[in-house]
Motif scaffolding. Structure first.
Motif, PDB file in Angstrom:
ATOM      1  N   ASP A 108     -30.679   0.748  18.278  1.00  0.00           N
ATOM      2  CA  ASP A 108     -30.731   0.880  19.735  1.00  0.00           C
ATOM      3  C   ASP A 108     -31.453  -0.293  20.386  1.00  0.00           C
ATOM      4  N   TYR A 109     -32.253  -1.017  19.612  1.00  0.00           N
ATOM      5  CA  TYR A 109     -33.044  -2.113  20.181  1.00  0.00           C
ATOM      6  C   TYR A 109     -32.592  -3.487  19.683  1.00  0.00           C
ATOM      7  N   ARG A 110     -31.495  -3.501  18.892  1.00  0.00           N
ATOM      8  CA  ARG A 110     -31.060  -4.755  18.290  1.00  0.00           C
ATOM      9  C   ARG A 110     -30.727  -5.811  19.336  1.00  0.00           C
ATOM     10  N   TYR A 111     -30.059  -5.398  20.415  1.00  0.00           N
ATOM     11  CA  TYR A 111     -29.659  -6.357  21.446  1.00  0.00           C
ATOM     12  C   TYR A 111     -30.417  -6.150  22.762  1.00  0.00           C
ATOM     13  N   ASP A 112     -31.497  -5.409  22.688  1.00  0.00           N
ATOM     14  CA  ASP A 112     -32.300  -5.168  23.884  1.00  0.00           C
ATOM     15  C   ASP A 112     -33.167  -6.400  24.139  1.00  0.00           C
ATOM     16  N   MET A 113     -32.939  -7.078  25.265  1.00  0.00           N
ATOM     17  CA  MET A 113     -33.649  -8.315  25.558  1.00  0.00           C
ATOM     18  C   MET A 113     -34.939  -8.081  26.348  1.00  0.00           C
ATOM     19  N   SER A 114     -35.290  -6.821  26.538  1.00  0.00           N
ATOM     20  CA  SER A 114     -36.518  -6.515  27.275  1.00  0.00           C
ATOM     21  C   SER A 114     -37.739  -6.720  26.382  1.00  0.00           C
ATOM     22  N   LEU A 115     -38.931  -6.656  27.016  1.00  0.00           N
ATOM     23  CA  LEU A 115     -40.173  -6.764  26.266  1.00  0.00           C
ATOM     24  C   LEU A 115     -40.291  -5.631  25.250  1.00  0.00           C
ATOM     25  N   LYS A 116     -39.808  -4.436  25.628  1.00  0.00           N
ATOM     26  CA  LYS A 116     -39.863  -3.297  24.722  1.00  0.00           C
ATOM     27  C   LYS A 116     -39.008  -3.544  23.485  1.00  0.00           C
ATOM     28  N   GLY A 117     -37.808  -4.089  23.680  1.00  0.00           N
ATOM     29  CA  GLY A 117     -36.933  -4.370  22.555  1.00  0.00           C
ATOM     30  C   GLY A 117     -37.531  -5.391  21.611  1.00  0.00           C
ATOM     31  N   GLU A 118     -38.128  -6.448  22.186  1.00  0.00           N
ATOM     32  CA  GLU A 118     -38.758  -7.470  21.366  1.00  0.00           C
ATOM     33  C   GLU A 118     -39.937  -6.889  20.568  1.00  0.00           C
ATOM     34  N   PHE A 119     -40.701  -6.008  21.227  1.00  0.00           N
ATOM     35  CA  PHE A 119     -41.847  -5.371  20.567  1.00  0.00           C
ATOM     36  C   PHE A 119     -41.386  -4.500  19.405  1.00  0.00           C
ATOM     37  N   VAL A 120     -40.344  -3.694  19.613  1.00  0.00           N
ATOM     38  CA  VAL A 120     -39.847  -2.813  18.558  1.00  0.00           C
ATOM     39  C   VAL A 120     -39.346  -3.616  17.370  1.00  0.00           C
ATOM     40  N   ARG A 121     -38.572  -4.677  17.630  1.00  0.00           N
ATOM     41  CA  ARG A 121     -38.037  -5.493  16.529  1.00  0.00           C
ATOM     42  C   ARG A 121     -39.163  -6.167  15.749  1.00  0.00           C
ATOM     43  N   LEU A 122     -40.178  -6.618  16.473  1.00  0.00           N
ATOM     44  CA  LEU A 122     -41.299  -7.293  15.827  1.00  0.00           C
ATOM     45  C   LEU A 122     -42.039  -6.356  14.881  1.00  0.00           C
ATOM     46  N   VAL A 123     -42.292  -5.131  15.334  1.00  0.00           N
ATOM     47  CA  VAL A 123     -43.017  -4.162  14.498  1.00  0.00           C
ATOM     48  C   VAL A 123     -42.175  -3.730  13.309  1.00  0.00           C
ATOM     49  N   LEU A 124     -40.890  -3.425  13.560  1.00  0.00           N
ATOM     50  CA  LEU A 124     -40.020  -2.944  12.487  1.00  0.00           C
ATOM     51  C   LEU A 124     -39.829  -3.978  11.386  1.00  0.00           C
TER      52      LEU A 124
END
Length: 357
Positions: free
Chosen positions: A317-333
């Motif tokens: 769900d966050y793979r192509y999310d360009m928001s700050l939240k998406g970047e944060f989730v990808r970084l943690v995962l």
């Protein structure tokens, strides 16, 4: 003839349920009061003997107040004979501080001791590392008597050498035992020993921590016509409960609170309750056990809420999310942080970002 089988009162215990200091003090007094209430009930019901199968106290050092209260309960009921077997927690202490035992208090030692009361013979021994392997073989009981045996320890089929608190049930079969009164296990349990008798853990009188949930009390015995009739008597002032509450699908604290109330309805307000929040929750969910405990603290004598939920998050769900939240989730995962820590970091981070947004 009526008897009471009790054990594991652990009087003087510091309490093990994480209670605040004042409630821990109150519970210590309640445990003592429950013992006194039991002796008073016994007198009212015409009970002739109380069998205390070990761990009357929680340690060798017994406060004078507790010791005197127990001793007074014995002295004030001369019509009841108290048979006191020491357990692994209370060896020494209490009896060593008494100069002259009351006439109605019977004790045991490392060898088999036998007492006669009415139609029954009451036998007991205090097991130790020195005698546990041989003492059972030395028990001799007459076939035509009602035989009640008192022991404290772990009942197993066969003892391993490293089981220092255990004794062998196999060695007690065929010994003419009608009722084997046990202490050490804090929940009621009764099973057949052999064709003639049963063995029974009466459990503790009061639960102290959430590893001692459920009904607590004593076993009442009645000898009638050459047989022993037994029944468990719930007697605790308060019952402890541990209940899972699935909060999957909830987001607001108020929703979680309603889910809890629906699950625990019917539990008396005087009881003690541990709630385990379970299920899968979204990162945005407002789960705050401390807030929930404070909000519901007047509903029960004591309430503890523990969060055991897992995070419901789909990386795709966050793979192509360009928001700050998406970047944060990808970084943690994609980090090397342990999974259990990732959940909490993601949960707190997303909640912070949601508030900021």
């Amino acid at each position: 003839m009526k008897m009471i089988h009790c054990a594991d009162l652990h009087l003087g215990s510091r309490m093990e349920s994480g209670l605040p200091a004042e409630k821990a003090k109150e519970r210590r007094l309640e445990l003592l009061h429950t013992f006194v209430r039991m002796t008073e009930r016994a007198a009212e019901d015409g009970v002739e003997s109380i069998l205390i199968c070990g761990d009357l106290f929680d340690g060798k050092t017994v406060s004078a107040r507790v010791c005197n209260c127990v001793l007074d309960a014995v002295v004030q009921h001369p019509q009841i004979t108290f048979y006191c077997l020491q357990g692994n927690h209370d060896q020494g202490g209490f009896l060593e501080n008494i100069s002259g035992l009351p006439d109605n208090l019977r004790t045991f030692g490392p060898d088999w001791t036998f007492y006669e009361q009415g139609d029954a013979v009451i036998a007991g021994t205090e097991c130790s590392a020195e005698n546990r392997e041989s003492i059972m073989e030395h028990l001799t009981l007459e076939k035509d008597r009602i035989n009640i045996v008192m022991l404290h320890g772990m009942a197993v089929e066969y003892c391993a050498k490293d089981q220092m608190d255990a004794f062998s049930l196999q060695k007690l079969r065929g010994k003419n035992i009608d009722y084997l009164a046990l202490g050490h296990i804090h929940s009621f349990r009764m099973e057949r020993l052999d064709e003639r008798g049963v063995w029974c853990y009466c459990g503790c009188l009061e639960g102290r921590g959430f590893d001692e949930c459920g009904q607590k009390g004593y076993v009442e015995l009645e000898i009638d016509g050459g047989t022993v009739i037994s029944r468990f008597v719930p007697f605790a002032r308060r019952t402890l409960h541990e209940i899972p509450v699935d909060i999957t699908g909830t987001v607001k604290q108020e929703e979680i609170q309603r889910r809890i109330r629906e699950t625990v309805q019917g539990i008396p307000a005087r009881d003690m309750l541990k709630i385990r929040l379970t299920g899968r929750t979204v990162p945005e969910a407002e789960r705050d056990p401390a807030w929930l405990e404070k909000w519901m603290e007047e509903d029960f004598y004591f309430l503890k809420i523990q969060d055991e939920t897992t995070l419901l998050i789909h990386p795709e769900d966050y793979r192509y999310d360009m928001s700050l939240k998406g970047e944060f989730v990808r970084l943690v995962l994609n980090s090397d942080i342990p999974d259990e820590e990732k959940e909490e970091i993601l949960r707190r981070g997303i909640q912070a970002l949601e508030r900021k947004g």
